[in-house]
Design a protein around this motif. Structure first.
Motif, PDB file in Angstrom:
ATOM      1  N   TRP A 189     -13.666   3.927 -44.389  1.00 58.98           N
ATOM      2  CA  TRP A 189     -13.881   2.604 -43.676  1.00 58.98           C
ATOM      3  C   TRP A 189     -14.508   2.992 -42.301  1.00 58.98           C
ATOM      4  O   TRP A 189     -15.588   2.151 -42.107  1.00 58.98           O
ATOM      5  N   TYR A 190     -14.017   3.873 -41.564  1.00 59.53           N
ATOM      6  CA  TYR A 190     -14.677   4.010 -40.125  1.00 59.53           C
ATOM      7  C   TYR A 190     -15.978   4.649 -40.379  1.00 59.53           C
ATOM      8  O   TYR A 190     -16.943   4.433 -39.858  1.00 59.53           O
ATOM      9  N   GLY A 191     -16.286   5.792 -41.363  1.00 57.85           N
ATOM     10  CA  GLY A 191     -17.473   6.504 -41.438  1.00 57.85           C
ATOM     11  C   GLY A 191     -18.716   5.398 -42.021  1.00 57.85           C
ATOM     12  O   GLY A 191     -19.742   5.687 -41.784  1.00 57.85           O
ATOM     13  N   TYR A 192     -17.997   4.477 -42.943  1.00 62.91           N
ATOM     14  CA  TYR A 192     -19.131   3.606 -43.431  1.00 62.91           C
ATOM     15  C   TYR A 192     -19.375   2.379 -42.740  1.00 62.91           C
ATOM     16  O   TYR A 192     -20.488   1.742 -42.586  1.00 62.91           O
ATOM     17  N   VAL A 193     -18.405   1.732 -42.314  1.00 64.90           N
ATOM     18  CA  VAL A 193     -18.226   0.330 -41.706  1.00 64.90           C
ATOM     19  C   VAL A 193     -18.942   0.448 -40.118  1.00 64.90           C
ATOM     20  O   VAL A 193     -19.504  -0.253 -39.689  1.00 64.90           O
ATOM     21  N   ARG A 194     -18.065   1.127 -39.589  1.00 62.10           N
ATOM     22  CA  ARG A 194     -18.118   1.368 -38.218  1.00 62.10           C
ATOM     23  C   ARG A 194     -19.215   2.328 -37.612  1.00 62.10           C
ATOM     24  O   ARG A 194     -20.085   2.237 -36.472  1.00 62.10           O
ATOM     25  N   ALA A 195     -19.414   3.407 -38.149  1.00 59.85           N
ATOM     26  CA  ALA A 195     -20.271   4.361 -37.895  1.00 59.85           C
ATOM     27  C   ALA A 195     -21.558   4.122 -38.348  1.00 59.85           C
ATOM     28  O   ALA A 195     -21.653   3.671 -39.642  1.00 59.85           O
ATOM     29  N   ALA A 196     -22.709   4.514 -37.776  1.00 57.60           N
ATOM     30  CA  ALA A 196     -24.149   4.304 -38.350  1.00 57.60           C
ATOM     31  C   ALA A 196     -24.375   5.572 -38.973  1.00 57.60           C
ATOM     32  O   ALA A 196     -23.941   6.598 -38.945  1.00 57.60           O
ATOM     33  N   ALA A 197     -25.411   5.005 -40.130  1.00 56.92           N
ATOM     34  CA  ALA A 197     -26.047   6.383 -41.087  1.00 56.92           C
ATOM     35  C   ALA A 197     -26.644   7.199 -39.998  1.00 56.92           C
ATOM     36  O   ALA A 197     -27.436   6.900 -39.021  1.00 56.92           O
ATOM     37  N   TRP A 198     -26.817   8.581 -40.519  1.00 56.72           N
ATOM     38  CA  TRP A 198     -27.644   9.533 -39.799  1.00 56.72           C
ATOM     39  C   TRP A 198     -29.063   9.117 -40.073  1.00 56.72           C
ATOM     40  O   TRP A 198     -29.441   8.882 -41.218  1.00 56.72           O
ATOM     41  N   GLU A 199     -29.623   9.140 -38.848  1.00 58.79           N
ATOM     42  CA  GLU A 199     -31.226   8.898 -38.812  1.00 58.79           C
ATOM     43  C   GLU A 199     -32.031  10.060 -38.931  1.00 58.79           C
ATOM     44  O   GLU A 199     -31.507  10.996 -38.506  1.00 58.79           O
ATOM     45  N   HIS A 200     -33.292   9.896 -39.747  1.00 59.83           N
ATOM     46  CA  HIS A 200     -34.022  10.862 -39.965  1.00 59.83           C
ATOM     47  C   HIS A 200     -35.177  10.554 -39.368  1.00 59.83           C
ATOM     48  O   HIS A 200     -35.734   9.569 -39.167  1.00 59.83           O
ATOM     49  N   PRO A 201     -35.836  11.809 -38.839  1.00 58.36           N
ATOM     50  CA  PRO A 201     -37.168  11.620 -38.075  1.00 58.36           C
ATOM     51  C   PRO A 201     -38.475  11.427 -38.486  1.00 58.36           C
ATOM     52  O   PRO A 201     -39.420  10.950 -38.100  1.00 58.36           O
ATOM     53  N   THR A 202     -38.467  11.433 -40.023  1.00 62.17           N
ATOM     54  CA  THR A 202     -39.602  10.987 -40.679  1.00 62.17           C
ATOM     55  C   THR A 202     -39.237  10.090 -41.683  1.00 62.17           C
ATOM     56  O   THR A 202     -38.104   9.667 -42.401  1.00 62.17           O
ATOM     57  N   LYS A 203     -40.213   9.307 -42.127  1.00 62.19           N
ATOM     58  CA  LYS A 203     -39.873   8.203 -43.328  1.00 62.19           C
ATOM     59  C   LYS A 203     -40.269   8.840 -44.629  1.00 62.19           C
ATOM     60  O   LYS A 203     -41.146   9.666 -44.891  1.00 62.19           O
ATOM     61  N   THR A 204     -39.822   8.160 -45.689  1.00 63.85           N
ATOM     62  CA  THR A 204     -39.779   8.581 -47.038  1.00 63.85           C
ATOM     63  C   THR A 204     -40.902   7.919 -47.764  1.00 63.85           C
ATOM     64  O   THR A 204     -40.811   6.625 -47.387  1.00 63.85           O
ATOM     65  N   ASN A 205     -41.886   8.526 -48.294  1.00 59.72           N
ATOM     66  CA  ASN A 205     -42.869   7.968 -49.090  1.00 59.72           C
ATOM     67  C   ASN A 205     -42.211   7.159 -50.378  1.00 59.72           C
ATOM     68  O   ASN A 205     -41.331   7.609 -50.874  1.00 59.72           O
ATOM     69  N   SER A 206     -42.957   6.363 -50.659  1.00 64.30           N
ATOM     70  CA  SER A 206     -42.474   5.544 -51.928  1.00 64.30           C
ATOM     71  C   SER A 206     -42.804   6.248 -53.364  1.00 64.30           C
ATOM     72  O   SER A 206     -41.907   5.939 -54.150  1.00 64.30           O
ATOM     73  N   ILE A 207     -43.747   7.326 -53.255  1.00 64.68           N
ATOM     74  CA  ILE A 207     -44.151   7.662 -54.485  1.00 64.68           C
ATOM     75  C   ILE A 207     -43.788   9.440 -54.466  1.00 64.68           C
ATOM     76  O   ILE A 207     -44.137   9.828 -53.180  1.00 64.68           O
ATOM     77  N   PRO A 208     -42.777   9.663 -54.914  1.00 69.25           N
ATOM     78  CA  PRO A 208     -42.421  11.299 -54.794  1.00 69.25           C
ATOM     79  C   PRO A 208     -43.620  12.303 -54.940  1.00 69.25           C
ATOM     80  O   PRO A 208     -44.573  12.104 -55.782  1.00 69.25           O
ATOM     81  N   ARG A 209     -43.698  13.159 -54.128  1.00 70.44           N
ATOM     82  CA  ARG A 209     -44.853  14.255 -54.311  1.00 70.44           C
ATOM     83  C   ARG A 209     -44.675  15.009 -55.518  1.00 70.44           C
ATOM     84  O   ARG A 209     -43.368  15.595 -55.622  1.00 70.44           O
ATOM     85  N   GLN A 210     -45.702  15.488 -56.107  1.00 71.25           N
ATOM     86  CA  GLN A 210     -45.506  16.507 -57.273  1.00 71.25           C
ATOM     87  C   GLN A 210     -45.061  17.898 -56.647  1.00 71.25           C
ATOM     88  O   GLN A 210     -45.821  18.341 -55.819  1.00 71.25           O
ATOM     89  N   ILE A 211     -43.911  18.693 -57.179  1.00 71.24           N
ATOM     90  CA  ILE A 211     -43.707  20.047 -56.690  1.00 71.24           C
ATOM     91  C   ILE A 211     -44.647  20.958 -57.488  1.00 71.24           C
ATOM     92  O   ILE A 211     -44.632  20.838 -58.754  1.00 71.24           O
ATOM     93  N   PRO A 212     -45.130  21.866 -56.858  1.00 68.48           N
ATOM     94  CA  PRO A 212     -46.131  22.847 -57.247  1.00 68.48           C
ATOM     95  C   PRO A 212     -45.231  23.842 -58.352  1.00 68.48           C
ATOM     96  O   PRO A 212     -43.901  24.105 -58.159  1.00 68.48           O
ATOM     97  N   PRO A 213     -45.511  24.853 -59.164  1.00 62.74           N
ATOM     98  CA  PRO A 213     -44.732  25.622 -59.910  1.00 62.74           C
ATOM     99  C   PRO A 213     -44.071  26.581 -58.665  1.00 62.74           C
ATOM    100  O   PRO A 213     -44.821  27.224 -57.766  1.00 62.74           O
ATOM    101  N   GLN A 214     -42.884  26.912 -58.821  1.00 61.85           N
ATOM    102  CA  GLN A 214     -42.202  27.561 -58.102  1.00 61.85           C
ATOM    103  C   GLN A 214     -41.933  29.160 -58.564  1.00 61.85           C
ATOM    104  O   GLN A 214     -41.988  29.502 -59.820  1.00 61.85           O
ATOM    105  N   PRO A 215     -41.510  30.023 -57.564  1.00 62.07           N
ATOM    106  CA  PRO A 215     -41.339  31.348 -57.880  1.00 62.07           C
ATOM    107  C   PRO A 215     -40.025  31.495 -58.881  1.00 62.07           C
ATOM    108  O   PRO A 215     -39.237  30.553 -58.539  1.00 62.07           O
ATOM    109  N   TRP A 216     -39.814  32.492 -59.433  1.00 63.56           N
ATOM    110  CA  TRP A 216     -38.711  32.978 -60.126  1.00 63.56           C
ATOM    111  C   TRP A 216     -37.341  32.603 -59.553  1.00 63.56           C
ATOM    112  O   TRP A 216     -36.355  32.195 -59.652  1.00 63.56           O
ATOM    113  N   TYR A 217     -37.259  33.030 -58.107  1.00 59.87           N
ATOM    114  CA  TYR A 217     -36.123  33.224 -57.448  1.00 59.87           C
ATOM    115  C   TYR A 217     -35.920  31.858 -56.781  1.00 59.87           C
ATOM    116  O   TYR A 217     -34.517  31.427 -56.159  1.00 59.87           O
TER     117      TYR A 217
END
Length: 712
Positions: A536-564
């Motif tokens: 209750w305290y963490g959700y109602v009383r405390a604010a969400a952690w703020e992020h320094p950048t905004k999230t795009n509406s369309i997800p970015r395509q992830i290129p092929p990744q290395p095996w590891y």
């Protein structure tokens, strides 16, 4: 700033190293118990245990020992066989402490005293032989000290104790080579005492600083009419646990069979053997041992293994130091380097410099920049590795790096549970280093750990709810229920199932029904409300952690990744590094838990140092892995950081399997089941704890690097 933080972490490690150098400190009890001459001393019996099995049994449940008579001894208001009140930790560790019929009087030596003569049938004899074969030892208690078997080092320079004494011993027949089992039925009890400290000593009172038991097996022919040995200190023929087979009954059970077994316990012919029990008591003054350090003789590994602990710490420091340098390089290339050299329209030397992003735009617009290939051309630097990294690396993820991960409704409760376990582990280590939790506080480690776990429900609920709110969750009460029941529910279900198997073995390791009800009450009536309050305290009383950048509406395509970076390859490989930090200390922990149950693990100073280095190493490994993932334009770092932090639990469990196969000699299905179940549960606890550390470290790192730069 990063360098300052890093130096602070190393200063903490250095301070812990100095603490570990100090002599082991503990508080041996809350009050000194002293005795006058001729004052009775109660002797309590507890249980039997073995290093070759995980099953324990209450001492009075054995069919071949003297049963309690119910008579009152040593000034106790209760008769023998009365159960002593136990704390939760004692119950969970299988203790069943009861009063006995042994009579001990301070300062009064007893050459021989008959205890009883016990009749044992064939089934009792068979069980006794199996217990002796498995190496079971008995635990008695006097003045809160467990009965000890005394040993000396090879050079006879030091004496040390092992908790308990063996029920008997195994020999082999010289005629046919078959094993023979002998029961210990005479006990020489040595009570070591010294003058009580302070005013009590001036009044002639004494304190007990040692409790030793030397068992013997003495046959029926070496005893007189009172059942006492004819010569207590002489050599005797042992009393073999054996009842001759009844051939006529066996022939009736196996008519016409070509093979008739020599023994069959199901053949109830009423045959029994008699086992006389006697004991001797001697009081000896001991001036070399103080009451405050009377437990030192039980800590056999501290002096002999200190060099190995130091090697473990040096090994851990080297690994952590190398990773720390790598983290500092990463920090310099991301935050510090970008802040100093970014192009954001500032004037330099009277010329307006263009941002790297605008330069790339000019390249794409075809203004002739691609044709410029001179070695001294100023714009040719755009094709350098640094420029390519800036425009194609982790900066391109600023619109996706804080995108809500899949299964965020599960990640938040896992992080909350990890914070709860982190609080418990830190509290137990601190209290142990302070000496509050020590062997004299029997069951205290488990009891205090359980109390800390219940109280830490506040932290679990708070971090889970706040992270859930940061993810944009709307049903915080549902998240609270998942957080409050995920890890405790898994643990309780596992313990309950294991309890069914242990109950079937009539072992004292099985939890009584009342204890199970009490654990459920602690969970539902105390911990769940605390988790709700924290949520209750963490959700109602405390604010969400703020992020320094905004999230795009369309997800970015992830290129092929290395095996590891695909699947579980990366986390499994990175988990080897924290495992290498912890590996040497695990040898001592495993030896104490599984191989040498009669000893006490009490090098918490070293364990605290290694644990601190482990947390730093997990943080460093997670930062390096997260940075590599972001540079590959993969923004799915949330779960990856959690798995990277906790992946060393996989290698620890693999080490448990190796330890079981090559180091232990555990017999029986139930004992093996208990070993692997407890090992799995311990690895889950470790994985949640270190996974949470890795996740929070990566989260702080990502927020910091994206807030320290300006993305145009």
């Amino acid at each position: 700033m990063a360098l300052t933080t890093y130096l602070r972490a190393w200063s903490v490690i250095t301070w812990l190293l100095l603490v570990s150098c100090a002599r082991a400190f503990y508080i041996p009890g809350y009050s000194v118990i002293s005795y006058r001459d001729d004052e009775p001393i109660p002797l309590l019996v507890n249980k039997i245990f073995s290093d070759n099995t995980q099953l324990q049994y209450a001492y009075f449940d054995l069919p071949f020992v003297c049963p309690p008579t119910g008579q009152k001894h040593a000034g106790s208001p209760f008769g023998s066989g009365h159960s002593i009140s136990l704390n939760l930790g004692e119950i969970l560790r299988g203790d069943r402490i009861m009063t006995s019929d042994f009579e001990l009087v301070m300062g009064k030596d007893v050459e021989c005293q008959a205890l009883c003569t016990r009749e044992v049938d064939r089934k009792g004899v068979k069980w006794g032989r199996e217990l002796i074969k498995d190496g079971y030892v008995a635990e008695w208690i006097v003045d809160n000290l467990p009965a000890a078997t005394s040993f000396v080092t090879v050079d006879r320079s030091r004496k040390y104790y092992a908790t308990g004494f063996k029920l008997g011993y195994q020999d082999f027949s010289p005629a046919d080579g078959k094993p023979r089992f002998f029961i210990h039925n005479h006990f020489t009890i040595v009570i070591r005492w010294r003058k009580a400290p302070g005013r009590a000593g001036e009044e002639g009172r004494k304190v007990i600083v040692g409790f030793e038991v030397y068992p013997k097996s003495i046959g029926l022919n070496d005893r007189d009419e009172s059942s006492c040995p004819k010569d207590v200190h002489g050599d005797h023929a042992g009393l073999e646990l054996y009842i001759a087979p009844n051939t006529s009954r066996l022939e009736e059970k196996y008519p016409g069979s070509s093979y008739i077994p020599e023994e069959d316990d199901e053949v109830d012919d009423g045959a029994k053997m008699q086992i006389p029990y006697t004991y001797s008591v001697y009081f000896r003054e001991e001036d070399k041992v103080e009451w405050s350090n009377r437990w030192d003789l039980y800590f056999t590994d501290q002096a002999d293994s200190s060099m190995t602990h130091w090697l473990a710490i040096i090994n851990s420091l080297i690994i952590s130091g190398v990773l720390g340098v790598t983290v500092l390089v990463i920090w310099g290339r991301t935050v510090q380097g970008d802040v100093k050299g970014r192009g954001d329209g500032a004037l330099e030397d009277g010329k307006k410099t263009r941002s790297k992003k605008s330069k790339v735009g000019e390249k794409k617009s075809g203004e002739g920049l691609l044709e410029q290939s001179g070695a001294g051309d100023q714009d040719a630097d755009l094709s350098s590795d640094d420029e390519v990294e800036d425009v194609t690396g982790w900066k391109l993820l600023h619109g996706d790096v804080f995108r809500v991960p899949a299964y965020s409704g599960l990640l938040a409760p896992l992080v909350g549970s990890g914070m709860q376990l982190l609080f418990v582990a830190a509290g137990l280590l601190i209290l142990s280093c302070m000496g509050i939790l020590n062997p004299s506080f029997r069951g205290g480690f488990v009891s205090v750990g359980m109390g800390l776990f219940v109280f830490a429900g506040l932290f679990s609920g708070y971090f889970s709810a706040r992270l859930y709110k940061t993810f944009g969750g709307q049903h915080w009460r549902k998240n609270t229920i998942i957080t409050a029941s995920l890890f405790p529910g898994l643990t309780f279900c596992l313990i309950f199932i294991l309890n069914l198997f242990v109950w079937a073995q009539a072992s004292s390791t099985a939890l009584p029904f009342g204890t199970l009800v009490g654990l459920i009450a602690l969970w539902l009536l105390i911990q769940v409300p605390l988790v709700y309050v924290g949520s209750w305290y963490g959700y109602v009383r405390a604010a969400a952690w703020e992020h320094p950048t905004k999230t795009n509406s369309i997800p970015r395509q992830i290129p092929p990744q290395p095996w590891y970076l695909r699947g579980f390859h990366g986390p499994l490989l990175t988990g080897l590094v924290p495992f290498a930090v912890l590996f040497i200390e695990l040898l001592f922990v495993f030896k104490n838990l599984w191989q040498d149950k009669s000893g006490y693990y009490y090098v918490f100073g070293f364990l605290s140092v290694v644990s601190t280095i482990l947390i730093v190493t997990v943080s460093e490994v997670t930062i390096i892995a997260t940075y590599s993932q972001l540079c590959s334009e993969n923004y799915h770092w949330w779960w990856q950081s959690f798995l990277t932090g906790g992946s060393s639990a996989f290698w620890i469990f693999a080490y448990c399997i190796w330890y079981y196969l090559f180091k232990l000699h555990i017999t029986g299905f139930v004992s093996s089941l208990l070993f692997f179940s407890y090992s799995f549960l311990a690895c889950v606890v470790y994985g949640l704890l270190t996974g949470t550390v890795g996740f929070l470290t990566a989260y702080a790192f990502v927020r910091r690097i994206y807030s320290a730069i300006k993305i145009d």
